[in-house]
Design a protein around this motif. Structure first.
Motif, PDB file in Angstrom:
ATOM      1  N   ASP A  37       0.855  -1.179   0.000  1.00  0.00           N
ATOM      2  CA  ASP A  37       0.000   0.000   0.000  1.00  0.00           C
ATOM      3  C   ASP A  37       0.896   1.235   0.000  1.00  0.00           C
ATOM      4  OD1 ASP A  37      -2.175   1.653   0.080  1.00  0.00           O
ATOM      5  OD2 ASP A  37      -2.555   1.396   2.228  1.00  0.00           O
ATOM      6  N   MET A  38       0.920   1.953  -1.104  1.00  0.00           N
ATOM      7  CA  MET A  38       1.707   3.167  -1.294  1.00  0.00           C
ATOM      8  C   MET A  38       3.208   2.867  -1.425  1.00  0.00           C
ATOM      9  SD  MET A  38      -0.710   5.337  -1.656  1.00  0.00           S
ATOM     10  CE  MET A  38       0.221   6.845  -1.776  1.00  0.00           C
ATOM     11  N   PHE A  39       4.048   3.445  -0.569  1.00  0.00           N
ATOM     12  CA  PHE A  39       5.491   3.497  -0.809  1.00  0.00           C
ATOM     13  C   PHE A  39       6.234   2.241  -0.336  1.00  0.00           C
ATOM     14  CE2 PHE A  39       3.925   7.809  -0.218  1.00  0.00           C
ATOM     15  CZ  PHE A  39       4.456   8.479  -1.305  1.00  0.00           C
ATOM     16  N   PRO A  40       7.248   1.805  -1.103  1.00  0.00           N
ATOM     17  CA  PRO A  40       8.154   0.782  -0.591  1.00  0.00           C
ATOM     18  C   PRO A  40       9.177   1.446   0.333  1.00  0.00           C
ATOM     19  CG  PRO A  40       8.827   1.412  -2.795  1.00  0.00           C
ATOM     20  CD  PRO A  40       7.572   2.201  -2.485  1.00  0.00           C
ATOM     21  N   ASP A  41      10.005   0.650   0.977  1.00  0.00           N
ATOM     22  CA  ASP A  41      11.051   1.208   1.831  1.00  0.00           C
ATOM     23  C   ASP A  41      12.095   1.932   0.980  1.00  0.00           C
ATOM     24  OD1 ASP A  41       9.842   0.151   4.076  1.00  0.00           O
ATOM     25  OD2 ASP A  41      11.011  -1.715   3.993  1.00  0.00           O
ATOM     26  N   GLY A  42      12.710   2.922   1.582  1.00  0.00           N
ATOM     27  CA  GLY A  42      13.817   3.600   0.930  1.00  0.00           C
ATOM     28  C   GLY A  42      13.410   4.872   0.210  1.00  0.00           C
ATOM     29  N   ARG A  43      14.359   5.400  -0.552  1.00  0.00           N
ATOM     30  CA  ARG A  43      14.167   6.654  -1.291  1.00  0.00           C
ATOM     31  C   ARG A  43      14.510   6.436  -2.756  1.00  0.00           C
ATOM     32  NH1 ARG A  43      13.915  11.289   2.090  1.00  0.00           N
ATOM     33  NH2 ARG A  43      14.123  10.744   4.306  1.00  0.00           N
ATOM     34  N   ALA A  44      14.002   7.343  -3.600  1.00  0.00           N
ATOM     35  CA  ALA A  44      14.212   7.194  -5.035  1.00  0.00           C
ATOM     36  C   ALA A  44      14.440   8.549  -5.687  1.00  0.00           C
ATOM     37  CB  ALA A  44      13.015   6.493  -5.669  1.00  0.00           C
ATOM     38  N   ASP A  45      15.093   8.526  -6.834  1.00  0.00           N
ATOM     39  CA  ASP A  45      15.317   9.755  -7.598  1.00  0.00           C
ATOM     40  C   ASP A  45      14.007  10.270  -8.198  1.00  0.00           C
ATOM     41  OD1 ASP A  45      18.298   9.811  -7.464  1.00  0.00           O
ATOM     42  OD2 ASP A  45      18.069   7.909  -8.522  1.00  0.00           O
ATOM     43  N   VAL A  46      13.155   9.339  -8.594  1.00  0.00           N
ATOM     44  CA  VAL A  46      11.849   9.687  -9.153  1.00  0.00           C
ATOM     45  C   VAL A  46      10.795   8.823  -8.483  1.00  0.00           C
ATOM     46  CG1 VAL A  46      10.406   9.789 -11.214  1.00  0.00           C
ATOM     47  CG2 VAL A  46      12.841  10.273 -11.390  1.00  0.00           C
ATOM     48  N   VAL A  47       9.730   9.451  -8.011  1.00  0.00           N
ATOM     49  CA  VAL A  47       8.587   8.724  -7.469  1.00  0.00           C
ATOM     50  C   VAL A  47       7.368   9.198  -8.249  1.00  0.00           C
ATOM     51  CG1 VAL A  47       7.205   8.166  -5.448  1.00  0.00           C
ATOM     52  CG2 VAL A  47       9.660   8.630  -5.191  1.00  0.00           C
ATOM     53  N   VAL A  48       6.864   8.330  -9.108  1.00  0.00           N
ATOM     54  CA  VAL A  48       5.739   8.704  -9.963  1.00  0.00           C
ATOM     55  C   VAL A  48       4.445   8.092  -9.432  1.00  0.00           C
ATOM     56  CG1 VAL A  48       6.065   6.748 -11.536  1.00  0.00           C
ATOM     57  CG2 VAL A  48       4.898   8.790 -12.351  1.00  0.00           C
ATOM     58  N   CYS A  49       3.368   8.826  -9.579  1.00  0.00           N
ATOM     59  CA  CYS A  49       2.060   8.321  -9.169  1.00  0.00           C
ATOM     60  C   CYS A  49       1.004   8.872 -10.115  1.00  0.00           C
ATOM     61  CB  CYS A  49       1.744   8.732  -7.727  1.00  0.00           C
ATOM     62  SG  CYS A  49       0.148   8.115  -7.116  1.00  0.00           S
ATOM     63  N   ASN A  50       0.205   7.980 -10.647  1.00  0.00           N
ATOM     64  CA  ASN A  50      -0.947   8.344 -11.465  1.00  0.00           C
ATOM     65  C   ASN A  50      -2.186   7.871 -10.712  1.00  0.00           C
ATOM     66  OD1 ASN A  50      -2.732   8.917 -13.593  1.00  0.00           O
ATOM     67  ND2 ASN A  50      -2.424   6.891 -14.493  1.00  0.00           N
ATOM     68  N   PRO A  51      -2.637   8.662  -9.707  1.00  0.00           N
ATOM     69  CA  PRO A  51      -3.745   8.217  -8.866  1.00  0.00           C
ATOM     70  C   PRO A  51      -5.067   8.278  -9.630  1.00  0.00           C
ATOM     71  CG  PRO A  51      -3.239  10.488  -8.373  1.00  0.00           C
ATOM     72  CD  PRO A  51      -2.205  10.031  -9.372  1.00  0.00           C
ATOM     73  N   PRO A  52      -6.114   7.659  -9.099  1.00  0.00           N
ATOM     74  CA  PRO A  52      -7.439   7.844  -9.704  1.00  0.00           C
ATOM     75  C   PRO A  52      -7.750   9.338  -9.786  1.00  0.00           C
ATOM     76  CG  PRO A  52      -7.491   6.121  -8.035  1.00  0.00           C
ATOM     77  CD  PRO A  52      -6.155   6.776  -7.915  1.00  0.00           C
ATOM     78  N   TRP A  53      -8.298   9.774 -10.902  1.00  0.00           N
ATOM     79  CA  TRP A  53      -8.416  11.199 -11.157  1.00  0.00           C
ATOM     80  C   TRP A  53      -9.661  11.854 -10.543  1.00  0.00           C
ATOM     81  CZ3 TRP A  53      -6.805  11.244 -17.066  1.00  0.00           C
ATOM     82  CH2 TRP A  53      -5.436  10.969 -17.149  1.00  0.00           C
ATOM     83  N   LEU A  54     -10.656  11.059 -10.179  1.00  0.00           N
ATOM     84  CA  LEU A  54     -11.909  11.642  -9.705  1.00  0.00           C
ATOM     85  C   LEU A  54     -12.215  11.224  -8.270  1.00  0.00           C
ATOM     86  CD1 LEU A  54     -14.198  11.063 -12.827  1.00  0.00           C
ATOM     87  CD2 LEU A  54     -12.886  13.111 -12.240  1.00  0.00           C
TER      88      LEU A  54
END
Length: 377
Positions: free
Chosen positions: A256-273
């Motif tokens: 659910d949501m984020f994995p452990d750690g950090r990233a250079d890019v974290v992209v999310c295309n959530p439900p729009w409505l």
């Protein structure tokens, strides 16, 4: 695990029972009666509107024709309440969704029996083994399912077999049942062309088919982790990575949501409505009270590497429909300690944007899809 529901009905004076099957967690009808090819469409529509489930025992093709006849009898929408002022766009949209939910409930009342195999226990029924197994799992004993859901599973299997060409990957992907297919290429192109802040690691939150994660991997990101709360989506994403030869760069995990750690890019295309999902596919469209959007923004600072960026891919359709304001979105970004580093916009090219018969044509035709680049303040 929840105990599967059991449904019962009378056959030749004897009570019969079977398990109820619904991938969308639709509850079974409270009353079920056996029907056959002699049932007329008007009577079927009346029974469906009264909440009576109709277990069809005749010919499969006649059952499909009956379902279509019931659909033709469902009004386009309920009577609008008389008010002094014209309804707002949001009110019209809520009314539209209510009508769609009502329609789905009525159509779900036509049922078919399925036995071990799995096999639909109707004359001239097609082989549904692959479609059923991929959508609902194995069948060890008789079950009852709505014909509408069964047809959805068959259609999904056809799409999975044929595949969907993704221009941004120059390849086909094969969406699984219940996993939203990325038919709108404009938001994929945004991710494919945006300048990357780094190539070390990327997260794709709510990965679905894994298409965005795959795009990032093909762009040279060394490690891409896609997360999704749905087991179906994780399996689909893993299959996508394997079919594209990206198994060493990309992987999907049920999270659910984020994995452990950090990233250079974290992209999310959530439900729009903002809204309540009713089906498996609805979860890719409707986000109750914008919960996923807000959770992504709130958790993003703790998962960005130094100089990393969060890429929020979202349409402004919710704003045009009056379901959320731009001020709310900016307030959530600010409240999470984030700054807007830039934004890239595009317009939709899908058919609905040009469909003048759509009750929300004005809003859809003006829609803008954006990739918001976010960084920690």
């Amino acid at each position: 695990m929840n105990t599967p529901a059991t449904v019962s009905w009378t056959h030749d004076g004897l009570e019969k029972a079977a398990l109820w099957s619904s991938a969308n967690d639709v509850p079974p009808p409270k009353a079920i009666v056996e029907v056959d090819d002699s049932l007329g469409a008007d009577d079927a529509y009346r029974m469906a509107t009264n909440g009576t489930g109709m277990l069809f025992t005749g010919d499969y093709h006649n059952a499909r024709q009956l379902l279509s006849a019931i659909a033709r009898r469902i009004p386009a929408g309920g009577k609008a309440k008389r008010t002094a002022a014209a309804p707002t766009t949001a009110e019209r949209f809520y009314k539209y969704r209510q009508a769609r939910t009502h329609r789905a409930r009525i159509l779900s009342m036509l049922l078919v029996p399925v036995g071990p195999g799995p096999a639909v226990a109707l004359r001239r029924a097609p082989d549904v083994t692959e479609a059923w197994t991929n959508a609902f799992g194995q069948v060890a004993e008789p079950v009852v399912v709505s014909l509408q859901e069964l047809l959805g599973a068959i259609g999904a299997q056809q799409w999975r077999t044929t595949g969907l060409h993704v221009a941004a990957l120059d390849a086909k992907i094969h969406p699984h049942y219940g996993t939203f297919a990325p038919v709108r290429g404009e938001y994929l192109d945004l991710v494919a062309r945006a300048e990357l802040p780094g190539l070390g690691r990327a997260f794709d939150i709510g990965t679905g088919t894994g298409v965005l994660a795959a795009i990032l991997a093909t762009r040279g990101v060394t490690e891409v982790i896609g997360t999704d709360s749905q087991e179906r989506a994780v399996a689909c994403a893993q299959a996508t990575f394997a079919s594209l030869g990206l198994g060493e760069r990309a992987r999907a995990v049920q999270q659910d949501m984020f994995p452990d750690g950090r990233a250079d890019v974290v992209v999310c295309n959530p439900p729009w409505l903002p809204g309540t999902p009713q089906t498996l596919l609805d979860y890719a469209v409707y986000d109750p009270k914008s919960a996923m959007l807000r959770a992504f923004l709130a958790g993003l600072p703790d998962h960005l590497a130094k100089d990393g960026q969060g890429w929020l891919v979202i349409s402004d359709l919710a704003e045009r429909l009056g379901l959320r304001t731009r001020a709310e979105l900016l307030h959530w970004i600010e409240g999470a300690g984030l700054a807007v580093l830039g934004r890239e916009d595009t317009v939709p090219s899908h058919g609905r944007a040009a469909d003048t018969s759509d009750p929300f044509h004005v809003e859809r035709s003006g829609e803008v899809t954006s990739l918001w680049k976010l960084g920690v303040k």
